[in-house]
Design a protein around this motif. Structure first.
Motif, PDB file in Angstrom:
ATOM      1  N   LEU A  14       0.853  -1.180   0.000  1.00 16.43           N
ATOM      2  CA  LEU A  14       0.000   0.000   0.000  1.00 16.43           C
ATOM      3  C   LEU A  14       0.891   1.232   0.000  1.00 16.43           C
ATOM      4  O   LEU A  14       1.714   1.410   0.899  1.00 16.43           O
ATOM      5  CB  LEU A  14      -0.908  -0.022   1.242  1.00 16.43           C
ATOM      6  N   LYS A  15       0.743   2.069  -1.040  1.00 16.76           N
ATOM      7  CA  LYS A  15       1.558   3.290  -1.129  1.00 16.76           C
ATOM      8  C   LYS A  15       0.784   4.503  -0.635  1.00 16.76           C
ATOM      9  O   LYS A  15       1.371   5.475  -0.177  1.00 16.76           O
ATOM     10  CB  LYS A  15       2.007   3.503  -2.579  1.00 16.76           C
ATOM     11  N   ALA A  16      -0.542   4.453  -0.754  1.00 17.69           N
ATOM     12  CA  ALA A  16      -1.367   5.616  -0.421  1.00 17.69           C
ATOM     13  C   ALA A  16      -1.598   5.719   1.084  1.00 17.69           C
ATOM     14  O   ALA A  16      -1.636   4.720   1.797  1.00 17.69           O
ATOM     15  CB  ALA A  16      -2.703   5.505  -1.142  1.00 17.69           C
TER      16      ALA A  16
ATOM     17  N   LYS B 141      -2.146  -4.216   9.212  1.00 13.38           N
ATOM     18  CA  LYS B 141      -2.158  -3.056  10.105  1.00 13.38           C
ATOM     19  C   LYS B 141      -0.815  -2.333  10.052  1.00 13.38           C
ATOM     20  O   LYS B 141      -0.746  -1.109   9.940  1.00 13.38           O
ATOM     21  CB  LYS B 141      -2.467  -3.512  11.532  1.00 13.38           C
ATOM     22  N   ALA B 142       0.271  -3.124  10.066  1.00 16.59           N
ATOM     23  CA  ALA B 142       1.622  -2.555  10.016  1.00 16.59           C
ATOM     24  C   ALA B 142       1.852  -1.819   8.694  1.00 16.59           C
ATOM     25  O   ALA B 142       2.431  -0.720   8.680  1.00 16.59           O
ATOM     26  CB  ALA B 142       2.650  -3.657  10.196  1.00 16.59           C
ATOM     27  N   ALA B 143       1.392  -2.405   7.588  1.00 19.76           N
ATOM     28  CA  ALA B 143       1.592  -1.806   6.264  1.00 19.76           C
ATOM     29  C   ALA B 143       0.810  -0.507   6.119  1.00 19.76           C
ATOM     30  O   ALA B 143       1.298   0.464   5.538  1.00 19.76           O
ATOM     31  CB  ALA B 143       1.176  -2.796   5.176  1.00 19.76           C
ATOM     32  N   ILE B 144      -0.425  -0.483   6.655  1.00 17.53           N
ATOM     33  CA  ILE B 144      -1.258   0.734   6.575  1.00 17.53           C
ATOM     34  C   ILE B 144      -0.614   1.872   7.378  1.00 17.53           C
ATOM     35  O   ILE B 144      -0.496   2.998   6.911  1.00 17.53           O
ATOM     36  CB  ILE B 144      -2.695   0.457   7.100  1.00 17.53           C
ATOM     37  N   GLU B 145      -0.116   1.534   8.572  1.00 13.76           N
ATOM     38  CA  GLU B 145       0.504   2.544   9.420  1.00 13.76           C
ATOM     39  C   GLU B 145       1.859   2.978   8.876  1.00 13.76           C
ATOM     40  O   GLU B 145       2.271   4.129   9.014  1.00 13.76           O
ATOM     41  CB  GLU B 145       0.604   2.039  10.869  1.00 13.76           C
ATOM     42  N   ALA B 146       2.578   2.061   8.197  1.00 10.12           N
ATOM     43  CA  ALA B 146       3.884   2.400   7.591  1.00 10.12           C
ATOM     44  C   ALA B 146       3.682   3.370   6.428  1.00 10.12           C
ATOM     45  O   ALA B 146       4.554   4.207   6.162  1.00 10.12           O
ATOM     46  CB  ALA B 146       4.545   1.125   7.102  1.00 10.12           C
ATOM     47  N   ALA B 147       2.524   3.293   5.755  1.00  4.05           N
ATOM     48  CA  ALA B 147       2.236   4.194   4.637  1.00  4.05           C
ATOM     49  C   ALA B 147       1.694   5.546   5.153  1.00  4.05           C
ATOM     50  O   ALA B 147       1.356   6.429   4.362  1.00  4.05           O
ATOM     51  CB  ALA B 147       1.217   3.563   3.692  1.00  4.05           C
ATOM     52  N   GLY B 148       1.600   5.694   6.468  1.00  2.00           N
ATOM     53  CA  GLY B 148       1.127   6.951   7.034  1.00  2.00           C
ATOM     54  C   GLY B 148      -0.374   6.977   7.267  1.00  2.00           C
ATOM     55  O   GLY B 148      -0.934   8.026   7.604  1.00  2.00           O
TER      56      GLY B 148
END
Length: 150
Positions: free
Chosen positions: A121-123, A137-144
């Motif tokens: 996820l980039k957005a 969850k980690a990926a969403i939070e890492a993308a801001g």
């Protein structure tokens, strides 16, 4: 042309064949081609699904196994790459909630939604769902973004 030489159009009338069970004079009376006795000779007969001529049917020969947990909760899984695709198609901008997923036919109106971690996820998104995997969850939070459990 008059009434004496009218004929139906070529090919429009099919021969109905011999009517069975209409008396001895028809040549197909008596048992009416059904043979003698047995289930197939009776009116109203229809073969049961899986019927094997009286032999024990396969679905009754094979043993039952396993069980179904009556308390199981089914979730509709949606991956991160699917969310990224929605962003790329400009169907979503900054927030993803259940109504958005339902509008894009990713979930039914009575479904519970679980966000899974496949893809990247980039957005920056605020995602609202019933459940999240740890990687999602980690990926969403890492993308801001923000992962909100409903």
């Amino acid at each position: 042309m008059d009434l004496s030489n009218l004929k139906p159009a070529e090919g429009s009338v099919k021969n109905q064949g011999k009517r069975i069970g209409r008396g001895q004079g028809s040549g197909k009376g008596g048992t009416a081609t059904r043979g003698h006795k047995g289930a197939k000779s009776r009116s109203g007969y229809s073969k049961k699904l899986g019927f094997e001529g009286g032999q024990m049917p396969l679905q009754r020969r094979v043993p039952k196994f396993g069980f179904t947990n009556i308390n199981r909760i089914e979730y509709q899984g949606i991956n991160l790459d699917t969310l990224q695709q929605l962003v790329d198609d400009k169907k979503i901008k900054d927030a993803v909630d259940f109504e958005t997923l339902f509008a894009n036919r990713l979930a039914g109106k009575n479904d519970l939604v679980k966000i899974m971690g496949r893809g990247e996820l980039k957005a920056k998104l605020k995602v609202s769902a019933h459940k999240f995997t740890a990687s999602a969850k980690a990926a969403i939070e890492a993308a801001g973004g923000e992962a909100v459990t409903i």
